[in-house]
Design a protein around this motif. Sequence first.
Motif, PDB file in Angstrom:
ATOM      1  N   TYR A   1       0.833  -1.211   0.000  1.00  0.00           N
ATOM      2  CA  TYR A   1       0.000   0.000   0.000  1.00  0.00           C
ATOM      3  C   TYR A   1       0.862   1.252   0.000  1.00  0.00           C
ATOM      4  CZ  TYR A   1      -4.729  -1.891   0.445  1.00  0.00           C
ATOM      5  OH  TYR A   1      -5.933  -2.488   0.188  1.00  0.00           O
TER       6      TYR A   1
ATOM      7  N   GLY B   1       0.677   3.772  -3.139  1.00  0.00           N
ATOM      8  CA  GLY B   1       0.262   5.158  -2.874  1.00  0.00           C
ATOM      9  C   GLY B   1       1.230   6.169  -3.463  1.00  0.00           C
TER      10      GLY B   1
ATOM     11  N   LYS C   1       3.004   5.540  -6.184  1.00  0.00           N
ATOM     12  CA  LYS C   1       3.174   5.154  -7.597  1.00  0.00           C
ATOM     13  C   LYS C   1       4.580   4.611  -7.853  1.00  0.00           C
ATOM     14  CE  LYS C   1      -0.332   8.154  -9.579  1.00  0.00           C
ATOM     15  NZ  LYS C   1      -0.654   9.136 -10.585  1.00  0.00           N
TER      16      LYS C   1
ATOM     17  N   THR D   1      10.844  -2.961 -13.731  1.00  0.00           N
ATOM     18  CA  THR D   1      11.324  -1.814 -14.510  1.00  0.00           C
ATOM     19  C   THR D   1      10.418  -1.647 -15.726  1.00  0.00           C
ATOM     20  OG1 THR D   1      12.827  -3.281 -15.686  1.00  0.00           O
ATOM     21  CG2 THR D   1      13.745  -2.062 -13.838  1.00  0.00           C
TER      22      THR D   1
ATOM     23  N   PRO E   1      10.510   3.330 -10.551  1.00  0.00           N
ATOM     24  CA  PRO E   1      11.069   2.040 -10.128  1.00  0.00           C
ATOM     25  C   PRO E   1      11.761   2.131  -8.766  1.00  0.00           C
ATOM     26  CG  PRO E   1      12.526   3.079 -11.716  1.00  0.00           C
ATOM     27  CD  PRO E   1      11.354   4.001 -11.564  1.00  0.00           C
TER      28      PRO E   1
ATOM     29  N   PHE F   1      -5.553   0.251  -8.380  1.00  0.00           N
ATOM     30  CA  PHE F   1      -4.604   1.379  -8.375  1.00  0.00           C
ATOM     31  C   PHE F   1      -3.277   1.025  -9.045  1.00  0.00           C
ATOM     32  CE2 PHE F   1      -7.035   1.799  -4.354  1.00  0.00           C
ATOM     33  CZ  PHE F   1      -7.676   2.990  -4.626  1.00  0.00           C
TER      34      PHE F   1
ATOM     35  N   HIS G   1     -10.427  -9.490   0.892  1.00  0.00           N
ATOM     36  CA  HIS G   1      -9.146  -9.597   1.573  1.00  0.00           C
ATOM     37  C   HIS G   1      -9.009 -10.966   2.254  1.00  0.00           C
ATOM     38  CE1 HIS G   1      -6.007  -8.739   4.407  1.00  0.00           C
ATOM     39  NE2 HIS G   1      -6.790  -8.461   5.412  1.00  0.00           N
ATOM     40  N   HIS G   2     -10.013 -11.341   3.046  1.00  0.00           N
ATOM     41  CA  HIS G   2      -9.947 -12.626   3.749  1.00  0.00           C
ATOM     42  C   HIS G   2     -10.491 -13.741   2.880  1.00  0.00           C
ATOM     43  CE1 HIS G   2     -10.179  -9.548   7.018  1.00  0.00           C
ATOM     44  NE2 HIS G   2      -9.180 -10.292   7.482  1.00  0.00           N
TER      45      HIS G   2
ATOM     46  N   ALA H   1      17.580   1.883 -14.765  1.00  0.00           N
ATOM     47  CA  ALA H   1      16.164   2.239 -14.622  1.00  0.00           C
ATOM     48  C   ALA H   1      15.991   3.244 -13.485  1.00  0.00           C
ATOM     49  CB  ALA H   1      15.331   0.991 -14.359  1.00  0.00           C
ATOM     50  N   GLN H   2      16.696   2.998 -12.382  1.00  0.00           N
ATOM     51  CA  GLN H   2      16.637   3.921 -11.240  1.00  0.00           C
ATOM     52  C   GLN H   2      17.203   5.288 -11.611  1.00  0.00           C
ATOM     53  OE1 GLN H   2      15.829   3.419  -7.759  1.00  0.00           O
ATOM     54  NE2 GLN H   2      14.684   1.732  -8.623  1.00  0.00           N
TER      55      GLN H   2
ATOM     56  N   ASP I   1      14.962   7.307 -13.920  1.00  0.00           N
ATOM     57  CA  ASP I   1      13.835   7.874 -13.180  1.00  0.00           C
ATOM     58  C   ASP I   1      14.294   9.065 -12.344  1.00  0.00           C
ATOM     59  OD1 ASP I   1      11.087   7.739 -11.994  1.00  0.00           O
ATOM     60  OD2 ASP I   1      12.269   7.409 -10.189  1.00  0.00           O
TER      61      ASP I   1
ATOM     62  N   GLU J   1      -2.984  15.536  -8.448  1.00  0.00           N
ATOM     63  CA  GLU J   1      -3.428  14.182  -8.821  1.00  0.00           C
ATOM     64  C   GLU J   1      -2.753  13.141  -7.936  1.00  0.00           C
ATOM     65  OE1 GLU J   1      -4.094  10.497 -10.338  1.00  0.00           O
ATOM     66  OE2 GLU J   1      -2.056  11.254 -10.487  1.00  0.00           O
ATOM     67  N   GLN J   2      -1.467  13.337  -7.641  1.00  0.00           N
ATOM     68  CA  GLN J   2      -0.742  12.407  -6.782  1.00  0.00           C
ATOM     69  C   GLN J   2      -1.346  12.395  -5.381  1.00  0.00           C
ATOM     70  OE1 GLN J   2       1.385   9.991  -6.967  1.00  0.00           O
ATOM     71  NE2 GLN J   2       1.522   9.805  -4.726  1.00  0.00           N
TER      72      GLN J   2
ATOM     73  N   HIS K   1      -4.521  10.440  -5.540  1.00  0.00           N
ATOM     74  CA  HIS K   1      -4.219   9.006  -5.670  1.00  0.00           C
ATOM     75  C   HIS K   1      -3.823   8.433  -4.310  1.00  0.00           C
ATOM     76  CE1 HIS K   1      -2.444   5.311  -7.298  1.00  0.00           C
ATOM     77  NE2 HIS K   1      -1.392   5.563  -6.529  1.00  0.00           N
ATOM     78  N   ALA K   2      -2.902   9.135  -3.627  1.00  0.00           N
ATOM     79  CA  ALA K   2      -2.414   8.643  -2.330  1.00  0.00           C
ATOM     80  C   ALA K   2      -3.569   8.558  -1.327  1.00  0.00           C
ATOM     81  CB  ALA K   2      -1.309   9.560  -1.809  1.00  0.00           C
TER      82      ALA K   2
ATOM     83  N   SER L   1      -6.753   8.032  -2.030  1.00  0.00           N
ATOM     84  CA  SER L   1      -7.621   6.898  -2.393  1.00  0.00           C
ATOM     85  C   SER L   1      -7.009   5.586  -1.933  1.00  0.00           C
ATOM     86  CB  SER L   1      -7.833   6.841  -3.909  1.00  0.00           C
ATOM     87  OG  SER L   1      -8.341   8.049  -4.374  1.00  0.00           O
ATOM     88  N   VAL L   2      -5.697   5.437  -2.148  1.00  0.00           N
ATOM     89  CA  VAL L   2      -5.031   4.195  -1.739  1.00  0.00           C
ATOM     90  C   VAL L   2      -5.081   4.055  -0.218  1.00  0.00           C
ATOM     91  CG1 VAL L   2      -2.816   2.983  -1.681  1.00  0.00           C
ATOM     92  CG2 VAL L   2      -3.525   4.150  -3.766  1.00  0.00           C
TER      93      VAL L   2
ATOM     94  N   ALA M   1      -8.433   2.882   0.843  1.00  0.00           N
ATOM     95  CA  ALA M   1      -8.615   1.447   0.588  1.00  0.00           C
ATOM     96  C   ALA M   1      -7.919   0.632   1.674  1.00  0.00           C
ATOM     97  CB  ALA M   1      -8.052   1.085  -0.790  1.00  0.00           C
ATOM     98  N   GLU M   2      -6.747   1.081   2.099  1.00  0.00           N
ATOM     99  CA  GLU M   2      -6.021   0.348   3.145  1.00  0.00           C
ATOM    100  C   GLU M   2      -6.793   0.419   4.464  1.00  0.00           C
ATOM    101  OE1 GLU M   2      -2.102   1.795   4.036  1.00  0.00           O
ATOM    102  OE2 GLU M   2      -1.557  -0.095   5.029  1.00  0.00           O
TER     103      GLU M   2
ATOM    104  N   GLU N   1      -9.569  -1.926   4.511  1.00  0.00           N
ATOM    105  CA  GLU N   1      -9.105  -3.304   4.728  1.00  0.00           C
ATOM    106  C   GLU N   1      -8.846  -3.549   6.224  1.00  0.00           C
ATOM    107  OE1 GLU N   1      -6.778  -4.936   1.514  1.00  0.00           O
ATOM    108  OE2 GLU N   1      -5.307  -5.559   3.007  1.00  0.00           O
TER     109      GLU N   1
ATOM    110  N   ARG O   1     -12.052  -4.247   7.839  1.00  0.00           N
ATOM    111  CA  ARG O   1     -12.500  -5.638   7.628  1.00  0.00           C
ATOM    112  C   ARG O   1     -11.815  -6.554   8.639  1.00  0.00           C
ATOM    113  NH1 ARG O   1     -16.700  -5.616   4.856  1.00  0.00           N
ATOM    114  NH2 ARG O   1     -16.677  -4.279   3.050  1.00  0.00           N
TER     115      ARG O   1
END
Lengths: 255, 252
Positions: free
Chosen positions: A73, A77, A79, A84, A91, A139, A194-195, B34-35, B38, B220-221, B224-225, B227-228, B231-232, B235, B238
């Motif tokens: 998560y 969150g 991104k 890669t 990344p 997501f 989830h469960h 790749a790192q 970025d 937007e970020q 997004h953060a 919303s995530v 969701a956590e 959970e 639950r």
Amino acid sequence: MRKRGELDPDVTIALKRIGGGHILPTPFFVNEGDVARITDPEYVLTFRQLPPKARRFGTIGLSMPLWPLRVMYKLVGEKICIGTGTPGLRPMSHALFKRMVLEDQRYVIELIEILNRSGTRVLAVAPPALFRDHPILSFHPAHDALRMFSTYQEIMFGVLERHGVHVIKVPGECLDAEGFMLQKFRHPDPEDTHHANAAFGKIMIREIESWLQTRPAESEEWIRQHDEKRAAYLRQQQPLSYPGRLMRRIKRVLG
Amino acid sequence: MPQERAWAKGEGVVDPFCPTIEPVPFSTVCELEAQRDDHLECVAQMFRTAEVFVFTLGLTEAWMARSDGANFPLCPGTAGGTYDAQNYIFENLTVSAVLADMHEFIGLARGVNPELKFLLTVSPVPLAATATGQQVAVATAHSKAVLRAAAGELYDTYDFVDYFPSFEIITSPFMQGSFFEADWRGVSGQGVAHVMRQFFAQHVPPSGALLAGRPDEAAEQTRHASSVSAAEKAEDLRCDEELLGSFADEEP
């Protein structure tokens, strides 16, 4: 299962939920050498200490070392991906991911060391894998989410092996070709992605049972090895020797 | 593009231009690149959008590749790679060399972002070691003097360059070294807090209204953060319900 005669009468399995997984990366116990005194107010409702004082178990199974979603998560969150070349995602190196996993499991690993010292064999029991409609997949690309999930568990498999902990993995019969949990193991609550359900629980209990049957926890070899380890630890940790612990307990009672 | 793309270290590789940025080496050159791609994209984005670039001048001692003049932050062979005097040369930059580099850098950065302003500081942290052969305290004094002189000249030259005296706040004799850690190198948390208080007393942070007008990408970020995170939390809820259910199921 026991009442219905579905379990070997020589094997006793007790199931307990300790509480929310979000507490695991926090110091939820005090290390007393060969006992973890539980301090988290939620967890203490189930266990005052591990291993439990009231009843001795030869083996304690934990699913806590193998649940990757806390770390996932965080990354989703932000991104971040661990592969890669995923467009729109940044990344992360394997080394940094591993560092996050070990930090996430820091207290669980310490708990396993305590249980080992106490002479209780530890078993890791894998939780259900991701269901295909798990919210995190709305997501994040599924292939990278699965890779995070499996990489997290592989890192922990290595840690667990080094601590002499056997892992009961989710059997292949519960997974589809990509590695998602089959829908027939969904929780009865359709909102719960989830469960898993009781059918999955039974499969895992059978896996545990069959492993316990082949490796009795109380074998003389096992007890001898752990008695040696425990004695060596107590020799190294003089402040945690019996008189020291006795004094600490007296002080706690008085204080 | 520098010729040296990766340094071997142990069983993996490190980036020659930030060899200690990761806890352990990368497994493959592909992963490293790749790192780096970025990271460099983030740096480019930062230069395109920044209003002020804060630049702390830290070191004058540098190791360069003889082949193309690429400058490394650490001596090759210390945190990766292999030292070979045929391939690398040590240089202790002079005031004129620092100024030449800074003039070129400022020109390039403002070529991308013509409104960009610069805030210069000089690191108060003394050298831990020197390759000059001098005593390290002598090398430190020389290095800091070069950097401080260059910062002063840049401040005098450009009206879009400012200088903030964190170096003086920490190291001036009347502070009696009270802002250093016990090792007399690291700046204490108290010292950092004091510097930042002085900084914000003179440079008032943007108001909430200004922050609200951040670029779409950042907004937007944030969405997004959130919303995530929601969701956590759902959970976790639950799990709590399952836990309560388990207590209800228990036999009396």
